[in-house]
Design a protein around this motif. Sequence first.
Motif, mmCIF file in Angstrom:
data_model
loop_
_atom_site.group_PDB
_atom_site.id
_atom_site.type_symbol
_atom_site.label_atom_id
_atom_site.label_comp_id
_atom_site.label_asym_id
_atom_site.label_seq_id
_atom_site.Cartn_x
_atom_site.Cartn_y
_atom_site.Cartn_z
ATOM 1 N N UNK A 270 0.836 -1.212 0.000
ATOM 2 C CA UNK A 270 0.000 0.000 0.000
ATOM 3 C C UNK A 270 0.865 1.254 0.000
ATOM 4 N N UNK A 271 1.930 1.211 0.815
ATOM 5 C CA UNK A 271 2.802 2.384 0.920
ATOM 6 C C UNK A 271 3.675 2.569 -0.322
ATOM 7 N N UNK A 272 4.159 1.454 -0.855
ATOM 8 C CA UNK A 272 5.055 1.537 -2.019
ATOM 9 C C UNK A 272 4.313 1.974 -3.281
ATOM 10 N N UNK A 273 3.023 1.614 -3.344
ATOM 11 C CA UNK A 273 2.225 2.059 -4.485
ATOM 12 C C UNK A 273 1.473 3.326 -4.066
ATOM 13 N N UNK A 274 0.543 3.749 -4.875
ATOM 14 C CA UNK A 274 -0.238 4.933 -4.486
ATOM 15 C C UNK A 274 -1.521 4.522 -3.777
ATOM 16 N N UNK A 275 -1.625 3.220 -3.496
ATOM 17 C CA UNK A 275 -2.874 2.673 -3.002
ATOM 18 C C UNK A 275 -3.263 3.177 -1.606
ATOM 19 N N UNK A 276 -2.280 3.365 -0.729
ATOM 20 C CA UNK A 276 -2.565 3.861 0.618
ATOM 21 C C UNK A 276 -3.245 5.229 0.527
ATOM 22 N N UNK A 277 -2.646 6.079 -0.286
ATOM 23 C CA UNK A 277 -3.175 7.431 -0.473
ATOM 24 C C UNK A 277 -4.555 7.399 -1.121
ATOM 25 N N UNK A 278 -4.704 6.514 -2.107
ATOM 26 C CA UNK A 278 -5.980 6.407 -2.793
ATOM 27 C C UNK A 278 -7.084 5.990 -1.816
ATOM 28 N N UNK A 279 -6.757 5.007 -0.974
ATOM 29 C CA UNK A 279 -7.741 4.538 0.003
ATOM 30 C C UNK A 279 -8.064 5.620 1.025
#
Length: 336
Positions: A270-279
């Motif tokens: 999640x942190x390495x991708x943009x997924x954490x921010x997206x969520x």
Amino acid sequence: MSLPEDVIQGSRLAISRLLTQVENNTPEGRQVLDFLFPYTGKAHLIGVTGPPGSGKSSLVNQLAKEYRQSGGAGGRTRQVGILAVDPSSPFSGGAILGDRVRMRDLAGDPGVFIRSMASRGALGGLSASTSAAAQVLDAAGFEIILIETVGAGQAEVDIARLAHTTLVIEAPGLGDEIQAIKAGILEIADIIVLNKSDQAGADAAERALRSMLELAHPLPHVFDSHHGTTVIQQVKETAGWITPIHRTIATEGKGISELIQWIAHHAKYLHDSTEWLRREHARWQATLDELLRESLVARWRSSVPEERYREIVQRMVARSISPWRAVDLLTDKKDA
Ligand SMILES: Nc1nc2c(ncn2[C@@H]2O[C@H](COP(=O)(O)OP(=O)(O)O)[C@@H](O)[C@H]2O)c(=O)[nH]1
Ligand SMILES: [Mg+2]
């Protein structure tokens, strides 16, 4: 010291008091939440959902114990908050003896805070109060927050929106329930846990889950052998995350440390991708929308005389106006 300061210091009494205010949605509770908000955002929120009896509470207990003992993958012990939204959960008061025994391992550990959320309350308010309760624990320094909810439709979708990582717990021998899993539950699953893998039918259940994953995400999947447990991985096209099916036996503590590794792995992804921010964006937008709706409706209702409102409802019942016309009439305050 004040209530918000006591919460930040981790006072259990202060946390309990604030959680009660949050659940009752009191103005004082909201004020403290407002103050605490900048102190939040450090916790990893882990949703644990699935059908009743699949072993969610047992797994939550084991995960909490493991996080406390070894700290999981990071090797550092972390404080664990548990929010039980599952009305059938042993955390929710009416505990049977076996559940009390299971929980005894956690009781008395100051690094663990357990709270059951009432499923009563305002319609649609449960996800808002669960989110607020998670903020309280987050501000109080609980870095891992496990949120147990029974998989019963909208609830698991709401929890998935709240959580950073969602575990969907399944078990063999729950009859045709595996078939009944809606495609939606696989959409929200970051990790599928096949618990009770000591029971007959585990292989069949795993095959069923695997084919459901294949149907939902028709992409090449990866077979992997992991600590003696077969892990079937499926490439999830949209998110780029490989959703594993991981076997556990909660009652024996088997597969728990590997599950914690999967959770840590997911957090890293999640942190390495943009997924954490997206969520985070999706989560706060949903929260804002919900609060806006709540506040605008409340403000508007207080501006409309009760008789007028009842009269409009009565006219809908009599089919003299449609609901759409009713909304026009009530919001434009036109005479009809
Ligand atoms: N055989 C077996 N029983 C389990 C396992 N995990 C949980 N159980 C039992 O299944 C029952 C339901 O567990 P619980 O954690 O309350 O399920 P929940 O309703 O999903 O929270 C309890 O009697 C547990 O002891 C497991 O891995 N194997
Ligand atoms: Mg439970």
